[in-house]
Design an enzyme around this catalytic site. Structure first.
Site, PDB file in Angstrom:
ATOM      1  N   TYR A 214       0.749  -1.127  -0.055  1.00 11.12           N
ATOM      2  CA  TYR A 214      -0.006   0.111   0.046  1.00 11.12           C
ATOM      3  C   TYR A 214       0.859   1.125   0.025  1.00 11.12           C
ATOM      4  O   TYR A 214       0.831   2.094   0.996  1.00 11.12           O
ATOM      5  CB  TYR A 214      -0.906   0.084   1.250  1.00 11.12           C
ATOM      6  N   GLU A 235       1.303  -0.965  -5.010  1.00 10.73           N
ATOM      7  CA  GLU A 235       0.156  -0.004  -5.006  1.00 10.73           C
ATOM      8  C   GLU A 235      -0.502  -0.595  -6.167  1.00 10.73           C
ATOM      9  O   GLU A 235      -0.258  -0.752  -7.006  1.00 10.73           O
ATOM     10  CB  GLU A 235       0.734   1.111  -5.317  1.00 10.73           C
ATOM     11  N   CYS A 320      -5.042   3.847  10.075  1.00 13.13           N
ATOM     12  CA  CYS A 320      -5.867   5.042  10.270  1.00 13.13           C
ATOM     13  C   CYS A 320      -7.080   4.537  11.022  1.00 13.13           C
ATOM     14  O   CYS A 320      -8.054   5.354  11.120  1.00 13.13           O
ATOM     15  CB  CYS A 320      -6.157   5.573   8.799  1.00 13.13           C
ATOM     16  N   GLU A 354      -4.470   8.493  13.681  1.00 13.98           N
ATOM     17  CA  GLU A 354      -3.561   7.686  13.072  1.00 13.98           C
ATOM     18  C   GLU A 354      -2.642   7.136  14.196  1.00 13.98           C
ATOM     19  O   GLU A 354      -2.181   7.903  15.082  1.00 13.98           O
ATOM     20  CB  GLU A 354      -2.748   8.419  12.112  1.00 13.98           C
TER      21      GLU A 354
END
Length: 362
Positions: A214, A235, A320, A354
């Protein structure tokens, strides 16, 4: 996006609540107390989008409370947004009030700015954009000193560039980032810089290789690549891949191989479930992976990807969503222990946070 409850006087109490919530979530794993990285109290958000609300033949910037799309909160400024956005808001409003080419069927305005001072505005319309709009938009972009993107169904017209350029300092080196319009970027630049420095320190200097899942536009890739022998990064978003490749070239980072695969697909490749044409010419067995870095979406890692990370000595995880982070740690807790923990307040005045952990093999 809904308007947050902006109250600087309550900030420290809210931050303490987040810290205690993270401590409670990670308590089953004997995690150390988190390092806490606070946010600027105002002008911290580098991007914002507003619907335009029409009253008495005039359009206003508008936001809405969560769950209510009918009662607008009309805005003249937006104190959580960057000073650049607050400077641009009244100037853009004055421009559309004077120009029917700019205002006709305009329903949304989006701002993307950087700590380095770059700016881009996207204007969204319920009509085709013609040469009159392009002429007015060109003049507006020049007057405001920004790039400008016009969007309508089937159209995307760019005046200037379709990205902004950010500069972030990590361990004494400045990295330059292209951040494309419409792609994900970290909204709180000051806290993002703190996250990068924490991750850089937590990974440490290594003589082996790093797997990154990611990777987005290379936000973490650039500084972390300087800590290891080489990096294999993945990604799935094409626009993010293109931005990451440009960022690697712009910063002369040459030890990263980037492939457009999802984390799930790379897991299948490493498990030799099936081959992928996008991995042609890449010898996966040549990598000596010692660490894996993950920054997954809110859903966290799927069970197979989570199981893949178990193979590595070190798992550096930015999250997150602390709930899915805790669920992933629960899956890994029998083989890895949490040795470092951090809270990054990317989203002041909201419940969102986060967080980061370093897990090392027991």
């Amino acid at each position: 996006m809904s308007a947050p409850q902006f109250d600087p006087a309550a900030y420290l109490a809210q931050l303490e609540e987040k810290k205690n919530r993270l401590i409670a979530l990670l308590a089953p794993f004997a995690a150390p107390e988190p390092e806490v990285f606070d946010s600027p109290r105002e002008h911290y958000r580098l991007r914002a989008e507003f619907r335009l609300w029409r009253e008495n033949e005039e359009r206003f910037y508008a936001m809405f409370a969560a769950g209510d799309k009918h009662t607008p909160i009309l805005l003249d400024d937006f104190p959580i947004a960057s000073t650049r956005i607050n400077d641009l808001m009244p100037r853009l409003k004055a421009a559309w009030q004077l120009s029917s080419a700019l205002s006709f069927k305009l329903f949304q305005a989006e701002f993307l700015t950087t700590l380095a001072g770059d700016g881009l505005i996207t204007l969204c319309y319920h009509r085709p954009l013609d040469e009159h709009w392009q002429a007015a938009a060109q003049q507006l972009a020049t007057e405001l000193g920004v790039s400008l993107v016009g969007r309508s169904r089937g159209q995307r017209l760019v005046i200037g560039r379709d990205y902004v350029v950010e500069e972030l300092d990590v361990a004494g080196r400045t990295f330059s980032y292209r951040q494309p319009e419409g792609a994900f970027t970290q909204p709180n630049g000051a806290v993002n810089e703190k996250m990068l420095n924490w991750a850089f320190d937590a990974l440490g200097e290594r003589q082996d290789d790093l797997l990154e899942l990611y990777c987005g536009n290379g936000n973490f890739t650039l500084p972390l690549a300087t800590r290891v022998r080489k990096v294999l990064a993945t990604e799935i978003s094409k626009s993010s891949v293109n931005a990451a490749l440009a960022n690697l070239a712009d910063n002369n980072v040459d030890n990263v191989t980037l492939v457009r695969l999802s984390a799930e697909e790379l897991t299948e490749a490493l498990n030799e479930v099936r081959p992928f044409r996008r991995l042609q010419g890449i010898d996966l067995k040549s990598y000596q992976f010692g660490s894996v870095f993950v920054d997954p979406p809110r859903a966290g890692m799927d069970p197979d990807t989570c199981e893949l990370t178990r193979r590595f000595e070190r798992i550096l995880y930015i999250s997150c969503n602390p709930e899915t982070l805790a669920a992933n740690i629960a899956q890994l807790h029998d083989s890895h222990r949490v040795t470092r923990c951090a809270l990054f307040d990317q989203f002041p005045y909201t419940h969102h946070m986060e967080s980061g952990v370093l897990l090392e093999r027991r």
